[in-house]
Design a protein around this motif. Structure first.
Motif, PDB file in Angstrom:
ATOM      1  N   LYS A  63       9.898  -3.415   1.096  1.00  0.00           N
ATOM      2  CA  LYS A  63       8.719  -2.595   0.774  1.00  0.00           C
ATOM      3  C   LYS A  63       7.658  -3.417   0.045  1.00  0.00           C
ATOM      4  CE  LYS A  63      11.009   1.847   0.677  1.00  0.00           C
ATOM      5  NZ  LYS A  63      10.301   2.970   1.197  1.00  0.00           N
ATOM      6  N   GLN A  66       5.957  -5.537   2.634  1.00  0.00           N
ATOM      7  CA  GLN A  66       5.102  -4.707   3.472  1.00  0.00           C
ATOM      8  C   GLN A  66       3.804  -4.353   2.743  1.00  0.00           C
ATOM      9  OE1 GLN A  66       6.910  -1.040   4.704  1.00  0.00           O
ATOM     10  NE2 GLN A  66       5.350  -0.612   6.225  1.00  0.00           N
ATOM     11  N   SER A  67       3.902  -3.968   1.473  1.00  0.00           N
ATOM     12  CA  SER A  67       2.680  -3.620   0.734  1.00  0.00           C
ATOM     13  C   SER A  67       1.797  -4.848   0.522  1.00  0.00           C
ATOM     14  CB  SER A  67       3.024  -2.966  -0.605  1.00  0.00           C
ATOM     15  OG  SER A  67       3.666  -3.884  -1.455  1.00  0.00           O
ATOM     16  N   MET A  69       1.526  -7.390   2.628  1.00  0.00           N
ATOM     17  CA  MET A  69       0.865  -7.641   3.905  1.00  0.00           C
ATOM     18  C   MET A  69      -0.239  -6.622   4.168  1.00  0.00           C
ATOM     19  SD  MET A  69       2.112 -10.394   5.022  1.00  0.00           S
ATOM     20  CE  MET A  69       1.499 -10.439   6.687  1.00  0.00           C
ATOM     21  N   GLU A  70       0.017  -5.356   3.865  1.00  0.00           N
ATOM     22  CA  GLU A  70      -1.001  -4.326   4.076  1.00  0.00           C
ATOM     23  C   GLU A  70      -2.211  -4.574   3.188  1.00  0.00           C
ATOM     24  OE1 GLU A  70       1.156  -0.725   3.366  1.00  0.00           O
ATOM     25  OE2 GLU A  70       1.959  -0.670   5.409  1.00  0.00           O
ATOM     26  N   MET A  73      -4.243  -7.364   4.675  1.00  0.00           N
ATOM     27  CA  MET A  73      -4.963  -6.934   5.870  1.00  0.00           C
ATOM     28  C   MET A  73      -6.170  -6.081   5.488  1.00  0.00           C
ATOM     29  SD  MET A  73      -3.536  -8.410   8.339  1.00  0.00           S
ATOM     30  CE  MET A  73      -4.123  -7.583   9.784  1.00  0.00           C
ATOM     31  N   ARG A  74      -6.020  -5.217   4.481  1.00  0.00           N
ATOM     32  CA  ARG A  74      -7.157  -4.401   4.034  1.00  0.00           C
ATOM     33  C   ARG A  74      -8.255  -5.295   3.474  1.00  0.00           C
ATOM     34  NH1 ARG A  74      -3.206  -0.721   2.227  1.00  0.00           N
ATOM     35  NH2 ARG A  74      -3.253  -1.661   0.175  1.00  0.00           N
TER      36      ARG A  74
END
Length: 85
Positions: A63, A66-67, A69-70, A73-74
């Motif tokens: 998790k 994932q956060s 990477m997100e 990307m943002r």
């Protein structure tokens, strides 16, 4: 103005071009060790135990990754939109 460049090369050529190290030998050792470890797994419980040993942070680590990477990307998306103006 946008310019698109398409490069057709192998992964090995791309690594060399970008100056990244060749990790194929380390990858082979890793895959061999995982293969040896998996040979002893005969039940789902053993598989779960092996997975916990390989990923000590388990679900929490996934998790967090994932956060991360997100968030990246943002940040990249907002930067590219402002560059287009």
């Amino acid at each position: 103005m946008k310019v698109n460049i398409e490069i057709d090369c192998t992964p090995e050529e791309a690594r060399a071009f970008m100056g990244l190290p060749d990790v194929s030998k380390a990858n082979s050792v890793y895959v061999d060790n995982i293969t040896k470890a998996m040979k002893g797994v005969s039940s789902p419980d053993q598989l779960q135990e092996l997975a916990q040993q390989l990923a000590p942070m388990g679900q929490m680590g996934l998790k967090m990754f994932q956060s991360f990477m997100e968030g990246g990307m943002r940040g990249q998306g907002s930067k590219s939109r402002s560059d287009d103006d």
